[in-house]
Design a protein around this motif. Structure first.
Motif, PDB file in Angstrom:
ATOM      1  N   TRP A  13     -45.172   4.692 -11.570  1.00 42.51           N
ATOM      2  CA  TRP A  13     -45.344   4.594 -13.032  1.00 42.51           C
ATOM      3  C   TRP A  13     -44.091   4.128 -13.743  1.00 42.51           C
ATOM      4  CZ3 TRP A  13     -50.256   4.420 -14.458  1.00 42.51           C
ATOM      5  CH2 TRP A  13     -51.173   4.873 -13.527  1.00 42.51           C
ATOM      6  N   ARG A  36     -50.684   0.479  -7.572  1.00 39.21           N
ATOM      7  CA  ARG A  36     -50.417  -0.066  -8.906  1.00 39.21           C
ATOM      8  C   ARG A  36     -48.989   0.322  -9.298  1.00 39.21           C
ATOM      9  NH1 ARG A  36     -55.476   3.097 -11.621  1.00 39.21           N
ATOM     10  NH2 ARG A  36     -54.461   4.709 -10.362  1.00 39.21           N
ATOM     11  N   ILE A  38     -46.419   0.443 -13.058  1.00 42.41           N
ATOM     12  CA  ILE A  38     -46.058   0.100 -14.437  1.00 42.41           C
ATOM     13  C   ILE A  38     -44.777  -0.721 -14.362  1.00 42.41           C
ATOM     14  CG2 ILE A  38     -45.064   1.087 -16.539  1.00 42.41           C
ATOM     15  CD1 ILE A  38     -47.904   1.585 -16.745  1.00 42.41           C
ATOM     16  N   LEU A  73     -49.339  -3.217 -13.746  1.00 45.96           N
ATOM     17  CA  LEU A  73     -49.763  -2.733 -15.058  1.00 45.96           C
ATOM     18  C   LEU A  73     -48.671  -3.129 -16.038  1.00 45.96           C
ATOM     19  CD1 LEU A  73     -50.919   0.842 -13.921  1.00 45.96           C
ATOM     20  CD2 LEU A  73     -52.356  -1.188 -14.243  1.00 45.96           C
ATOM     21  N   THR A  75     -46.406  -4.016 -19.516  1.00 40.43           N
ATOM     22  CA  THR A  75     -45.889  -3.299 -20.685  1.00 40.43           C
ATOM     23  C   THR A  75     -45.230  -4.278 -21.656  1.00 40.43           C
ATOM     24  OG1 THR A  75     -43.741  -2.947 -19.630  1.00 40.43           O
ATOM     25  CG2 THR A  75     -45.384  -1.239 -19.298  1.00 40.43           C
ATOM     26  N   HIS A  91     -53.136  -4.345 -26.544  1.00 39.99           N
ATOM     27  CA  HIS A  91     -54.106  -3.352 -26.081  1.00 39.99           C
ATOM     28  C   HIS A  91     -55.404  -4.029 -25.653  1.00 39.99           C
ATOM     29  CE1 HIS A  91     -56.039   0.468 -25.656  1.00 39.99           C
ATOM     30  NE2 HIS A  91     -56.939   0.201 -26.585  1.00 39.99           N
ATOM     31  N   GLY A  94     -55.310  -5.755 -22.305  1.00 38.07           N
ATOM     32  CA  GLY A  94     -55.127  -4.953 -21.098  1.00 38.07           C
ATOM     33  C   GLY A  94     -53.687  -4.563 -20.811  1.00 38.07           C
ATOM     34  N   VAL A  96     -50.809  -2.116 -20.852  1.00 34.77           N
ATOM     35  CA  VAL A  96     -51.093  -0.693 -20.690  1.00 34.77           C
ATOM     36  C   VAL A  96     -50.207   0.205 -21.555  1.00 34.77           C
ATOM     37  CG1 VAL A  96     -50.937   1.134 -18.933  1.00 34.77           C
ATOM     38  CG2 VAL A  96     -52.083  -1.004 -18.398  1.00 34.77           C
ATOM     39  N   ALA A  97     -48.970  -0.212 -21.813  1.00 39.62           N
ATOM     40  CA  ALA A  97     -48.037   0.689 -22.505  1.00 39.62           C
ATOM     41  C   ALA A  97     -46.935  -0.126 -23.166  1.00 39.62           C
ATOM     42  CB  ALA A  97     -47.433   1.679 -21.511  1.00 39.62           C
ATOM     43  N   MET A 131     -52.318   4.151 -26.736  1.00 42.88           N
ATOM     44  CA  MET A 131     -51.407   3.427 -25.833  1.00 42.88           C
ATOM     45  C   MET A 131     -50.107   4.212 -25.689  1.00 42.88           C
ATOM     46  SD  MET A 131     -50.848  -0.531 -26.609  1.00 42.88           S
ATOM     47  CE  MET A 131     -50.492  -1.687 -25.329  1.00 42.88           C
ATOM     48  N   TYR A 300     -52.573   8.473 -18.106  1.00 45.86           N
ATOM     49  CA  TYR A 300     -52.804   7.143 -18.699  1.00 45.86           C
ATOM     50  C   TYR A 300     -54.284   6.884 -18.987  1.00 45.86           C
ATOM     51  CZ  TYR A 300     -48.093   5.109 -18.176  1.00 45.86           C
ATOM     52  OH  TYR A 300     -46.759   4.806 -18.310  1.00 45.86           O
ATOM     53  N   LEU A 302     -56.550   6.249 -16.608  1.00 51.69           N
ATOM     54  CA  LEU A 302     -56.995   5.224 -15.652  1.00 51.69           C
ATOM     55  C   LEU A 302     -57.632   5.922 -14.452  1.00 51.69           C
ATOM     56  CD1 LEU A 302     -53.825   2.932 -15.822  1.00 51.69           C
ATOM     57  CD2 LEU A 302     -56.116   2.378 -16.671  1.00 51.69           C
TER      58      LEU A 302
END
Ligand code: NCD
Ligand code: ZN
Length: 345
Positions: A13, A36, A38, A73, A75, A91, A94, A96-97, A131, A300, A302
């Motif tokens: 993450w 995955r 981040i 993912l 950002t 957002h 897609g 994510v943050a 988010m 998150y 997900l």
């Protein structure tokens, strides 16, 4: 004694994958360990728009080994100027943050936020969209001792931010102190934290044992043993507020072994092995799956991964140096023997 541990496929993450040749060199390591990740947006120039984030995501996919199903993912990098509609666009696309770097806090953070008051519209949009805001939680005031910057950030910025945006999801990234672990444990369901393997395994003595050791230098810097113990207690508690974020941050060897060495530890190659070592050290291997595979996606919103990985107690020696484009990179603990080894089923 546990010698084999089968886990749901984990995610990272918080990781730095960089771009260009460095991206091509490091992404196979993260993709071999995690389903995955981040991906941090502190490129040069930073990833401040949805279009940049999507294009960067495409470059990551293009750099993956054939057959890999790794999913980046993406950002956005928050600035004083990020408009609310950029958040909505991100957002919907897609992304994510959104990452908050206080300006000047760390590598490639000069375009970061100078005053949180400038980000109100963006934070409101994030709160509405659900988010998460990912926070590099250190003050940048040169008068504050480097080792105190995380604890001071909590009182000065995080507590007021939480009060102003009670529903905003906040991830306090790579926490390093007892104060941060205590804050997150009691801050409610919208606040979580990532913890690196190196902050679980080492205290600040590691920076100086037998001489200056630049490969142990990262930000936030390693802290005293009492803080490391607090982080181990946090992950050993099994609390779902804490999850895995390697903060693997590749820098070429010559830029680490330098008069003004870059901050960042490279752990992507052996991430799960290092975490297994840390959890094993407190007899908490049974808590590793929640930390590595469940708490992150649950926070998150997900889905959890479905595949499995296996960690085996099987000694192996980490290479001392690997290629990074034309340069080299030294993984943390390079040349040392690790007790655990990861196999993907
Ligand atoms: C990171 C990097 O190199 O991008 N360095 C680090 O020491 N962790 C930036 C960051 O996450 O602070
Ligand atoms: Zn980082």
């Amino acid at each position: 004694m546990t010698n084999t541990l089968t886990l749901t496929r984990p995610d990272d993450w918080h990781v730095h994958l960089r771009d260009g040749d460095a991206l091509a060199a490091v992404v196979p390591h993260t993709a071999a360990q995690f389903a995955r990740a981040i991906v941090m947006p502190n490129l040069k120039p930073p990833v401040t728009t949805t279009a940049q984030a999507l294009a960067y995501g495409e470059r990551i996919l293009a750099a993956l080994p054939i057959g890999s199903d790794f999913q980046p993912l993406m950002t956005l990098y928050l600035t004083d100027q990020t408009p609310a509609d950029e958040i909505s666009r991100a957002h919907e696309a897609g992304v994510v943050a959104v990452k908050l770097y206080p300006a000047g806090a760390t590598t490639n953070s000069s375009a970061g936020v100078t005053d949180l008051r400038h980000t109100r519209a963006a934070l409101e949009a994030m709160q509405r969209a659900g988010m998460p805001l990912l926070v590099h939680g250190e003050v940048t005031d040169p008068d504050i001792d480097l080792f105190d910057r995380e604890a001071v950030f909590i009182d000065k910025h995080l507590v007021p931010l939480r009060k102003d945006f009670p529903e905003l999801k906040i991830v306090f990234e790579h926490i390093t102190t007892r104060e941060a672990a205590q804050y997150v444990a009691q801050a409610g369901a919208h606040t979580a934290a990532t913890i690196t393997s190196h902050h679980l395994l080492f205290n600040r003595n590691a920076l100086f044992l037998g001489g200056m050791r630049p490969h142990y230098y990262c930000l936030p810097v390693l802290k005293r043993e009492l803080h490391r113990q607090a982080l181990l207690n946090a992950v050993g508690s099994g609390s779902d507020r804490f999850f895995l974020g390697t903060d693997s941050a590749p820098h070429a060897t010559h830029l680490k072994e330098h008069a003004s060495g870059c901050a960042g530890c490279y752990t992507a190659l052996s991430a799960m092995e290092l975490y297994a070592q840390a959890f094993d050290s407190i007899n908490a291997l049974d808590k590793l799956e929640g930390f590595a595979s469940f708490h992150g996606p649950d926070f998150y919103g997900l889905p959890r991964n479905t595949g499995k990985v296996t960690l085996k107690r099987e000694a192996w020696t980490l290479p001392e140096e690997l290629p990074l484009g034309q340069a080299g990179i030294k993984p943390l603990c390079g040349g040392e023997t690790l007790a655990w080894q990861l196999a993907v089923d």
